[in-house]
Design an enzyme around this catalytic site. Structure first.
Site, mmCIF file in Angstrom:
data_model
loop_
_atom_site.group_PDB
_atom_site.id
_atom_site.type_symbol
_atom_site.label_atom_id
_atom_site.label_comp_id
_atom_site.label_asym_id
_atom_site.label_seq_id
_atom_site.Cartn_x
_atom_site.Cartn_y
_atom_site.Cartn_z
ATOM 1 N N ASP A 262 5.095 -9.556 36.736
ATOM 2 C CA ASP A 262 6.515 -9.170 36.751
ATOM 3 C C ASP A 262 6.602 -7.651 36.867
ATOM 4 O OD1 ASP A 262 7.204 -11.810 36.443
ATOM 5 O OD2 ASP A 262 7.614 -11.657 34.284
ATOM 6 N N ASN A 278 1.743 -12.833 33.586
ATOM 7 C CA ASN A 278 1.753 -14.144 32.932
ATOM 8 C C ASN A 278 0.537 -14.917 33.406
ATOM 9 O OD1 ASN A 278 4.618 -14.194 31.676
ATOM 10 N ND2 ASN A 278 4.890 -13.379 33.729
HETATM 11 N N1 LIG Z 1 11.370 -1.717 30.642
HETATM 12 C C1 LIG Z 1 12.272 -2.522 31.179
HETATM 13 N N2 LIG Z 1 13.251 -2.010 31.967
HETATM 14 C C2 LIG Z 1 14.195 -2.826 32.513
HETATM 15 N N3 LIG Z 1 14.249 -4.153 32.332
HETATM 16 C C3 LIG Z 1 13.305 -4.717 31.556
HETATM 17 C C4 LIG Z 1 12.278 -3.929 30.948
HETATM 18 N N4 LIG Z 1 11.500 -4.756 30.229
HETATM 19 C C5 LIG Z 1 11.999 -5.992 30.378
HETATM 20 N N5 LIG Z 1 13.083 -5.974 31.165
HETATM 21 C C6 LIG Z 1 13.869 -7.156 31.563
HETATM 22 O O1 LIG Z 1 13.512 -8.216 30.701
HETATM 23 C C7 LIG Z 1 12.856 -9.274 31.434
HETATM 24 C C8 LIG Z 1 11.751 -9.871 30.613
HETATM 25 O O2 LIG Z 1 10.800 -8.878 30.288
HETATM 26 P P1 LIG Z 1 9.244 -9.141 30.385
HETATM 27 O O3 LIG Z 1 8.553 -7.902 29.946
HETATM 28 O O4 LIG Z 1 8.891 -9.667 31.732
HETATM 29 O O5 LIG Z 1 9.011 -10.236 29.237
HETATM 30 P P2 LIG Z 1 9.017 -11.838 29.220
HETATM 31 O O6 LIG Z 1 9.218 -12.316 30.624
HETATM 32 O O7 LIG Z 1 7.673 -12.165 28.678
HETATM 33 O O8 LIG Z 1 10.090 -12.212 28.296
HETATM 34 C C9 LIG Z 1 12.398 -8.607 32.716
HETATM 35 O O9 LIG Z 1 12.227 -9.542 33.722
HETATM 36 C C10 LIG Z 1 13.512 -7.602 32.952
HETATM 37 O O10 LIG Z 1 14.675 -8.248 33.460
HETATM 38 MG MG LIG Z 2 8.498 -11.640 32.401
#
Ligand SMILES: Nc1ncnc2c1ncn2[C@@H]1O[C@H](COP(=O)(O)OP(=O)(O)O)[C@@H](O)[C@H]1O
Ligand SMILES: [Mg+2]
Length: 317
Positions: A262, A278
């Site tokens: 991601d 993932n």
């Molecule tokens: N640093 C960031 N800046 C902007 N959006 C973020 C950031 N971290 C997470 N997000 C948003 O949150 C979503 C989920 O975060 P992620 O780190 O992929 O964790 P997970 O999918 O395991 O819950 C991302 O797809 C994005 O939309």
């Molecule tokens: Mg994610």
């Protein structure tokens, strides 16, 4: 024809998604002419694997235990070949803090972050460091637990006032949390699939929120509030950079078989940056990896067949 155990379910918060991934994998295995046996992962896992050992296990588990290396470690112990990444890559991917350290050490782009354990907060006064961190990261800051997925426990804190509550919320999911720089930009996912020539990046998927408050995370992740474009509408040169970064991340984290990375495409710099990888992404009808494979001309059964072959190749090595 092989006897394939499909491991799904388990006790993680992503149990329901895993059961759907597992059911789809089972259908594909049957189409391929294999003898598929579903195992809902629980206390009898080792007994079932040793009483009647399958030729190979397809791991369709998401979240704790199944995606974090625990089940992979057991499969190594009982000597059953299994799909996707091994224990160490699973551990790294399931812990965003470990993964981001590995990426940063390797010189790959990932948003700046600071991570703490619960002990650092409760016994070492980490709260005193918050103002300095907030100054370095700017607002909004993203607060997230080190593990978990599907946006569970993630909050965007628009000002310093919201940070403590967001940290407390994240600690309800894990004993380690991080504060991460918020990246304004497009949200992308790149699935990577191994093959005879090594890993290849599948077409980029973009998640496009359907309006609404940009920081309203709950709304954004409700079903139907996000559209997906595959392949994402990007300049060919940008696509190549995004795919290249995802492949680098896949290699640095030590993934095998398949994984999904991601990323954000930073609107300010035009550069991609990795949020997380993932190790066992969703494989349901609506999941991103199967969509990307389809866009690359790889049907779901063909994907399953390739991943099984890779499991047997690793076991024979
Ligand atoms: N640093 C960031 N800046 C902007 N959006 C973020 C950031 N971290 C997470 N997000 C948003 O949150 C979503 C989920 O975060 P992620 O780190 O992929 O964790 P997970 O999918 O395991 O819950 C991302 O797809 C994005 O939309
Ligand atoms: Mg994610």
């Amino acid at each position: 024809m092989s006897r394939v155990a499909v491991l799904a379910g388990g006790e993680s918060l992503e149990r329901q998604v895993s059961l759907r991934s597992g059911a789809r994998v089972r259908d594909a295995l049957e189409q391929l002419g294999h003898d598929a046996v579903a195992i809902d992962v629980g206390p009898d896992l080792v007994a079932r694997l040793t009483d009647e050992p399958p030729d190979v296990a397809f791991v369709a588990l998401h979240g704790r235990d199944g995606e974090d290396g625990t089940v992979q470690e057991l499969l190594e112990l009982v000597g059953v070949p299994y799909t996707a990444s091994g224990p160490s890559a699973c551990m790294r991917c399931s812990d965003k803090v470990l993964a981001k350290h590995a990426l940063r050490d390797a010189g790959l782009a990932t948003p700046d972050f600071y991570a703490f354990s619960r002990t650092a907060f409760e016994s070492l006064g980490a709260a005193q460091a918050l103002p300095a961190i907030e100054e370095r990261l700017d607002f909004p800051v993203v607060v997230k637990p080190a593990s978990q997925g599907s946006a569970l426990g993630i909050r965007f804190a628009p000002t310093a006032q919201e940070v403590p509550a967001a940290i407390v919320a994240a600690f309800s999911y894990d004993t380690k949390v991080m504060l991460e720089r918020h990246v304004n930009g497009r949200e992308l996912a790149v699935s990577v699939l191994d093959g005879p020539e090594g890993p290849e990046a599948l077409p980029v998927v973009e998640a496009i929120p359907r309006g609404g408050d940009h920081y309203d995370f709950e709304a954004r992740y409700q079903i139907g509030r996000t559209d997906f474009a595959c392949p994402a509408r990007l300049e060919p040169e940008t696509t190549a950079r995004v795919q290249g970064l995802a492949l680098d991340a896949y290699r640095v984290l030590g993934c095998y078989g398949f994984a999904r990375v991601d990323l954000m495409l930073d609107a300010a710099t035009g550069e991609p940056t990795v949020l997380e990888a993932n190790a066992i992404p969703g494989l349901t009808e609506t999941s991103l990896l199967p969509q990307a494979a389809e866009a690359a001309g790889i049907s779901f059964p063909a994907f399953v067949a390739r991943v099984l072959d890779l499991a047997l190749i690793r076991a024979a090595a």
